[in-house]
Design an enzyme around this catalytic site. Structure first.
Site, PDB file in Angstrom:
ATOM      1  N   ALA A   1       0.835  -1.200   0.000  1.00  0.00           N
ATOM      2  CA  ALA A   1       0.000   0.000   0.000  1.00  0.00           C
ATOM      3  C   ALA A   1       0.873   1.254   0.000  1.00  0.00           C
ATOM      4  O   ALA A   1       0.583   2.225  -0.698  1.00  0.00           O
ATOM      5  CB  ALA A   1      -0.924  -0.010   1.211  1.00  0.00           C
TER       6      ALA A   1
ATOM      7  N   GLU B   1     -12.093 -12.797 -10.696  1.00  0.00           N
ATOM      8  CA  GLU B   1     -11.244 -13.845 -10.107  1.00  0.00           C
ATOM      9  C   GLU B   1     -10.616 -13.296  -8.840  1.00  0.00           C
ATOM     10  O   GLU B   1     -10.533 -12.087  -8.668  1.00  0.00           O
ATOM     11  CB  GLU B   1     -10.080 -14.200 -11.047  1.00  0.00           C
ATOM     12  CG  GLU B   1     -10.486 -14.725 -12.382  1.00  0.00           C
ATOM     13  CD  GLU B   1      -9.329 -14.664 -13.380  1.00  0.00           C
ATOM     14  OE1 GLU B   1      -8.157 -14.613 -12.967  1.00  0.00           O
ATOM     15  OE2 GLU B   1      -9.626 -14.651 -14.579  1.00  0.00           O
TER      16      GLU B   1
ATOM     17  N   LYS C   1      -7.544 -12.163  -6.621  1.00  0.00           N
ATOM     18  CA  LYS C   1      -6.167 -11.728  -6.850  1.00  0.00           C
ATOM     19  C   LYS C   1      -5.316 -12.462  -5.822  1.00  0.00           C
ATOM     20  O   LYS C   1      -5.374 -12.191  -4.632  1.00  0.00           O
ATOM     21  CB  LYS C   1      -6.043 -10.222  -6.684  1.00  0.00           C
ATOM     22  CG  LYS C   1      -4.656  -9.712  -7.012  1.00  0.00           C
ATOM     23  CD  LYS C   1      -4.697  -8.219  -7.220  1.00  0.00           C
ATOM     24  CE  LYS C   1      -3.374  -7.566  -7.512  1.00  0.00           C
ATOM     25  NZ  LYS C   1      -2.156  -8.239  -7.302  1.00  0.00           N
TER      26      LYS C   1
ATOM     27  N   ASP D   1      -2.086 -13.688  -3.880  1.00  0.00           N
ATOM     28  CA  ASP D   1      -0.900 -12.944  -3.486  1.00  0.00           C
ATOM     29  C   ASP D   1       0.345 -13.825  -3.618  1.00  0.00           C
ATOM     30  O   ASP D   1       0.808 -14.427  -2.665  1.00  0.00           O
ATOM     31  CB  ASP D   1      -1.069 -12.450  -2.049  1.00  0.00           C
ATOM     32  CG  ASP D   1      -0.135 -11.296  -1.764  1.00  0.00           C
ATOM     33  OD1 ASP D   1       0.534 -10.826  -2.705  1.00  0.00           O
ATOM     34  OD2 ASP D   1      -0.065 -10.872  -0.602  1.00  0.00           O
TER      35      ASP D   1
ATOM     36  N   GLU E   1      -0.392 -17.855 -11.266  1.00  0.00           N
ATOM     37  CA  GLU E   1       0.241 -17.359 -10.049  1.00  0.00           C
ATOM     38  C   GLU E   1       0.813 -18.510  -9.220  1.00  0.00           C
ATOM     39  O   GLU E   1       0.133 -19.503  -8.972  1.00  0.00           O
ATOM     40  CB  GLU E   1      -0.827 -16.621  -9.229  1.00  0.00           C
ATOM     41  CG  GLU E   1      -0.287 -15.647  -8.225  1.00  0.00           C
ATOM     42  CD  GLU E   1       0.151 -14.322  -8.850  1.00  0.00           C
ATOM     43  OE1 GLU E   1       0.132 -14.187 -10.097  1.00  0.00           O
ATOM     44  OE2 GLU E   1       0.517 -13.426  -8.069  1.00  0.00           O
TER      45      GLU E   1
ATOM     46  N   TYR F   1      -4.367 -18.727 -14.880  1.00  0.00           N
ATOM     47  CA  TYR F   1      -5.432 -17.801 -15.246  1.00  0.00           C
ATOM     48  C   TYR F   1      -5.366 -17.264 -16.680  1.00  0.00           C
ATOM     49  O   TYR F   1      -6.214 -16.472 -17.074  1.00  0.00           O
ATOM     50  CB  TYR F   1      -5.588 -16.659 -14.235  1.00  0.00           C
ATOM     51  CG  TYR F   1      -4.328 -15.914 -13.839  1.00  0.00           C
ATOM     52  CD1 TYR F   1      -3.637 -15.131 -14.738  1.00  0.00           C
ATOM     53  CD2 TYR F   1      -3.868 -15.995 -12.524  1.00  0.00           C
ATOM     54  CE1 TYR F   1      -2.503 -14.437 -14.349  1.00  0.00           C
ATOM     55  CE2 TYR F   1      -2.724 -15.304 -12.128  1.00  0.00           C
ATOM     56  CZ  TYR F   1      -2.046 -14.521 -13.052  1.00  0.00           C
ATOM     57  OH  TYR F   1      -0.938 -13.846 -12.669  1.00  0.00           O
TER      58      TYR F   1
ATOM     59  N   LYS G   1      -8.262  -3.827  -4.907  1.00  0.00           N
ATOM     60  CA  LYS G   1      -7.533  -4.254  -3.705  1.00  0.00           C
ATOM     61  C   LYS G   1      -8.446  -4.150  -2.485  1.00  0.00           C
ATOM     62  O   LYS G   1      -9.058  -3.105  -2.273  1.00  0.00           O
ATOM     63  CB  LYS G   1      -6.325  -3.340  -3.487  1.00  0.00           C
ATOM     64  CG  LYS G   1      -5.260  -3.490  -4.543  1.00  0.00           C
ATOM     65  CD  LYS G   1      -4.181  -4.450  -4.052  1.00  0.00           C
ATOM     66  CE  LYS G   1      -2.964  -4.380  -4.922  1.00  0.00           C
ATOM     67  NZ  LYS G   1      -1.767  -3.966  -4.270  1.00  0.00           N
TER      68      LYS G   1
ATOM     69  N   CYS H   1      12.626 -17.157  34.501  1.00  0.00           N
ATOM     70  CA  CYS H   1      11.282 -17.468  34.025  1.00  0.00           C
ATOM     71  C   CYS H   1      10.243 -16.701  34.852  1.00  0.00           C
ATOM     72  O   CYS H   1      10.302 -16.716  36.081  1.00  0.00           O
ATOM     73  CB  CYS H   1      11.053 -18.974  34.132  1.00  0.00           C
ATOM     74  SG  CYS H   1       9.365 -19.456  33.783  1.00  0.00           S
TER      75      CYS H   1
ATOM     76  N   CYS I   1       8.339 -19.643  37.053  1.00  0.00           N
ATOM     77  CA  CYS I   1       8.975 -20.447  38.100  1.00  0.00           C
ATOM     78  C   CYS I   1      10.292 -19.829  38.583  1.00  0.00           C
ATOM     79  O   CYS I   1      10.936 -20.386  39.465  1.00  0.00           O
ATOM     80  CB  CYS I   1       9.250 -21.859  37.587  1.00  0.00           C
ATOM     81  SG  CYS I   1      10.594 -21.898  36.389  1.00  0.00           S
TER      82      CYS I   1
ATOM     83  N   CYS J   1      13.105 -21.704  29.183  1.00  0.00           N
ATOM     84  CA  CYS J   1      13.172 -21.933  30.620  1.00  0.00           C
ATOM     85  C   CYS J   1      13.681 -23.367  30.760  1.00  0.00           C
ATOM     86  O   CYS J   1      13.088 -24.293  30.211  1.00  0.00           O
ATOM     87  CB  CYS J   1      11.783 -21.810  31.226  1.00  0.00           C
ATOM     88  SG  CYS J   1      11.692 -22.464  32.898  1.00  0.00           S
TER      89      CYS J   1
ATOM     90  N   CYS K   1       8.903 -26.601  35.472  1.00  0.00           N
ATOM     91  CA  CYS K   1       8.246 -25.285  35.500  1.00  0.00           C
ATOM     92  C   CYS K   1       6.741 -25.486  35.321  1.00  0.00           C
ATOM     93  O   CYS K   1       6.324 -26.179  34.398  1.00  0.00           O
ATOM     94  CB  CYS K   1       8.806 -24.422  34.375  1.00  0.00           C
ATOM     95  SG  CYS K   1       7.879 -22.896  34.106  1.00  0.00           S
TER      96      CYS K   1
HETATM   97  S1  IVH Z   1      -3.968 -11.020 -14.557  1.00  0.00           S
HETATM   98  C1  IVH Z   1      -1.972  -8.211 -17.631  1.00  0.00           C
HETATM   99  N1  IVH Z   1      -5.172 -12.454 -12.668  1.00  0.00           N
HETATM  100  O1  IVH Z   1      -1.352  -9.614  -9.835  1.00  0.00           O
HETATM  101  C2  IVH Z   1      -2.644  -9.147 -16.699  1.00  0.00           C
HETATM  102  N2  IVH Z   1      -3.116 -11.389 -12.155  1.00  0.00           N
HETATM  103  O2  IVH Z   1      -0.974  -6.637 -10.534  1.00  0.00           O
HETATM  104  C3  IVH Z   1      -1.935  -9.360 -15.437  1.00  0.00           C
HETATM  105  N3  IVH Z   1      -2.334 -11.759  -9.881  1.00  0.00           N
HETATM  106  O3  IVH Z   1       1.369  -9.701 -12.031  1.00  0.00           O
HETATM  107  C4  IVH Z   1      -2.266 -10.542 -14.661  1.00  0.00           C
HETATM  108  N4  IVH Z   1      -3.991 -13.041  -9.232  1.00  0.00           N
HETATM  109  O4  IVH Z   1       1.118 -11.613 -10.343  1.00  0.00           O
HETATM  110  C5  IVH Z   1      -4.107 -11.687 -12.994  1.00  0.00           C
HETATM  111  N5  IVH Z   1      -6.315 -13.746 -11.093  1.00  0.00           N
HETATM  112  C6  IVH Z   1      -5.257 -12.980 -11.426  1.00  0.00           C
HETATM  113  C7  IVH Z   1      -4.230 -12.688 -10.518  1.00  0.00           C
HETATM  114  C8  IVH Z   1      -3.167 -11.881 -10.920  1.00  0.00           C
HETATM  115  C9  IVH Z   1      -2.852 -12.471  -8.885  1.00  0.00           C
HETATM  116  C10 IVH Z   1      -1.068 -10.985  -9.800  1.00  0.00           C
HETATM  117  C11 IVH Z   1      -0.105 -11.239 -10.931  1.00  0.00           C
HETATM  118  C12 IVH Z   1       0.074  -9.933 -11.623  1.00  0.00           C
HETATM  119  C13 IVH Z   1      -0.384  -8.948 -10.603  1.00  0.00           C
HETATM  120  C14 IVH Z   1      -0.980  -7.757 -11.310  1.00  0.00           C
END
Ligand code: IVH
Length: 669
Positions: free
Chosen positions: A34, A113, A115, A117, A173, A225, A313, A405, A408, A423, A428
């Site tokens: 962020a 879908e 996202k 991480d 991913e 994906y 996000k 500790c 004890c 400890c 204990c």
């Molecule tokens: S689409 C041009 N689908 O998020 C299209 N990305 O900020 C880009 N990510 O680099 C990817 N889940 O690492 C897509 N269901 C999803 C995703 C996804 C995670 C990640 C991916 C990408 C980043 C984009």
């Protein structure tokens, strides 16, 4: 005076470059996503307002980080760009309005879908087989990680659908599930290594490990994906591509939905956000893509991202608050866990007043002191953690693990190479309480009804001083306790009786020896077949057991070396517990099966951990000290006393090429 726009832009670029390097190259981010996004947005806005400030090398003009040296670099079939973000509903509406305008009122649908991480990876298939895998790298050129990718179980090595096209590419991913992440960090801690900050960094490290053995051990996961051919979508609908991927045997995240308008998309976002904690992997938002590929083509791309997709996000589940105090908790093995006491703060709808600090190294890594304002994060349903110091407190004071500790007053020690202070008093009360709970737990001795409340009462009344005392409890005794009726008392005594029949590995696990959990207990029991043999084994003999290294062996020997633990064993014997079990014949296979290695010094290319993984993968065992049982000493530069010892005992010495030669010759015979 206010900074000039040119100066501010230069400063932002410098900061962004630094953080990109930390994040993409070193996998060691110093700020949250962020915060990074906020810097990037500020720079973008500045460059939009003053286009003359936009330089070709600005981070806004670039897709990602530099690939790291040490991997073969390969160009992508088409750039792997990233996505623009929407941080709230308003920004999502603006995106939708732009799409509407660009499509001139034509109807369109979204595919929503999760996202995930993790980090993106492209996989090329030829004649139905996985041919090459590339990390995203800088978006145009990726790092070739095929060997590592092959270890990802959810990535098919061969597609199921034979009718599938000859050549295609999948993008998706790579993630590490929370359970694998927790296990990895536990292991790191046991080995005195640093914890990974989050599953994404751990996944990135694993995917780019120089040794596939290391990747395999970290159990990555892959969600597909995109389905491409010659760098372009293979089918005319994104939704159909996902279905096709499923049919071909790829893992496609099941939380996906076709949405016919913004409202349906928002509903999906709300639903998934509420399920977020229950998922086994981390997600940070929802990706919305226009379903129709012809429409995607009409919308096109900016320099950095497609105009046909957006990443929504979820709001950050972070908040800052004051660290008011740090206290330690004593666990079953005596390990102390520092716990942060926070000024209560709401984080994503939940009030948080405690956070874990894991151990002293973590406190040092964070540089946190009592009185500081800290950023707290909740992720999944785990205990909240402290991300970093936001502001140092005016009257801050450093925290030190106590020397005694808190329960004890016994000594606290931290062994070399260990992350935790402990400890050392095995009686204990804090340890005893945790030990009793562990002993009776499901999967250990399975004593139903012996939970927190009862254990606390038994301890308060002085009815038990060790787990062996459980077997002396009587119904009349239990009836003296609060809220205890005849029926429950009888049942509990019966359950305790019944637990005498639990097999040896359970008994061994139940003892609560540091580093001996369910799996190690099984391996030990299978190897020795008798508790007394384990208790009397030398350090060397213990290390003959699979997965038992010097540290675990030391811990076992230390445990049985203590007088009170010897007494405990005798009392458990008297109570009639199972001390013998079935010996398991060794069934290790692989070219190095039955061979015992010791590693010393610095090897030219492999890290010690990697060499160990190679050997173990091939069925060999790596132990810590040279003895007459050692098959080979693998020695690198600056080998010391182990080399002398090996020469003394006539143990053959190998260098790294020698190891490779053995691996090669043995795997072909
Ligand atoms: S689409 C041009 N689908 O998020 C299209 N990305 O900020 C880009 N990510 O680099 C990817 N889940 O690492 C897509 N269901 C999803 C995703 C996804 C995670 C990640 C991916 C990408 C980043 C984009």
């Amino acid at each position: 005076m206010k900074e000039s726009p040119a100066k501010r832009a230069a400063a932002l670029r410098k900061q962004l470059e630094h953080h990109e390097y930390q994040y993409y190259v070193l996998d060691a981010p110093e700020i949250t996503d962020a915060e990074y996004d906020a810097l990037m947005r500020e720079l973008k806005a500045l460059e939009d307002a003053h286009p003359e400030l936009r330089t070709p090398d600005s981070p806004t003009q670039r897709v990602g980080g530099q690939p790291r040296d040490g991997f073969v670099k390969v160009a992508h079939s088409s750039p792997m760009l990233s996505l623009d973000n929407a941080l709230n509903e308003q920004e999502l509406r603006e995106f939708d309005t732009r799409v509407q305008a660009l499509l001139k009122g034509e109807p369109y649908e979204y595919v929503a879908e999760l996202k995930l991480d993790g980090l993106s990876m492209a996989a090329q298939y030829e004649d139905g087989q996985l041919n090459q895998a590339l990390t995203r790298g800088d978006g145009r050129i990726g790092e070739e990680v095929t060997g590592n990718a092959r270890t990802i179980r959810s990535l098919p090595l061969r597609v199921r659908d034979k009718t599938f096209s000859k050549k295609f590419e999948v993008r998706g991913e790579v993630v590490m599930q929370r359970s694998s992440f927790d296990r990895l960090n536990e292991k790191q801690e046991k080995e005195g290594l640093k914890r990974f900050a989050n599953p994404r960094n751990a996944a990135a490290g694993a995917l780019r490990a120089l040794d596939p053995g290391v990747t395999a051990a970290r159990r990555l996961d892959y969600f597909a994906y995109f389905l491409l051919q010659n760098g372009k979508p293979m089918l005319a609908s994104h939704w159909d591509s996902l279905e096709q991927l499923v049919a071909a045997g790829f893992k496609v995240n099941r939380h996906r939905r076709k949405c016919k308008d913004l409202d349906e998309l928002l509903a999906f976002i709300r639903e998934t956000e509420s399920k977020r904690d229950a998922l086994p992997y981390e997600t940070d938002g929802v990706v919305a893509k226009i379903d129709s590929i012809p429409q995607q083509e009409r919308l096109g791309w900016t320099a950095k991202a497609p105009r046909w997709a957006i990443a929504f996000k979820y709001p950050a589940r972070q908040a800052s608050t004051v660290l008011e105090n740090i206290e330690v908790q004593v666990g079953r093995t005596g390990a102390l866990t520092p716990v942060a006491h926070l000024k209560p703060v709401t984080v994503g709808g939940v009030t948080v007043s405690r956070a874990t600090l894991h151990n002293e190294d973590e406190i040092a890594r964070l540089g946190v002191e009592i009185g500081d304002t800290v950023l707290v994060e909740r992720s999944g349903d785990v205990i909240p953690k402290i991300v970093r110091v936001v502001e140092q407190g005016q009257h801050r004071r450093p925290y030190q693990i106590p020397k005694h500790c808190p329960i004890c007053h016994g000594h606290i020690v931290r062994e070399e190479g260990e992350a935790a202070s402990r400890c050392v008093n095995s009686s204990c009360p804090a340890r005893l309480r945790e030990t009793l709970l562990h002993f009776s737990a499901r999967g250990v001795m399975d004593i139903d009804g012996l939970g927190d409340a009862l254990v606390d009462q038994l301890l308060a009344r002085g009815f038990v001083h060790s787990v062996a005392d459980l077997y002396k409890l009587t119904v009349p005794q239990l009836l003296e306790l609060e809220r205890m009726g005849e029926k429950s008392a009888t049942k509990i005594v019966k359950n305790i009786e019944k637990s005498r029949l639990q097999p040896l590995p359970r008994v061994l696990n139940g003892l609560g020896i540091p580093f001996v959990g369910e799996r190690t207990a099984q391996l030990l029991a299978g190897h020795f077949g008798d508790l007394d043999h384990i208790a009397n084994a030398s350090l060397e003999t213990l290390q003959e057991v699979d997965e038992v290294g010097p540290k675990v062996a030391e811990s076992i020997a230390q445990f049985f070396g203590e007088k009170r633990n010897r007494e405990l064993v005798e009392n458990l014997r008297k109570a009639g517990l199972q001390f013998t079990g079935e010996k398991q014949p060794k069934k290790k296979s692989g070219p190095l099966a039955g061979l015992i290695f010791v590693i010393t010094g610095t090897l030219p290319t492999l890290k010690r951990e990697e060499a160990k993984a190679r050997i173990e993968e091939s069925g060999g065992k790596v132990v810590g000290s040279v003895s007459s049982k050692t098959s080979y000493l693998l020695a690198g530069e600056d080998a010391g006393s182990k080399l002398d010892k090996a020469r003394e005992l006539n143990v053959p010495v190998l260098d790294e090429p020698g190891l490779f030669a053995i691996l090669d010759s043995r795997s072909t015979t």
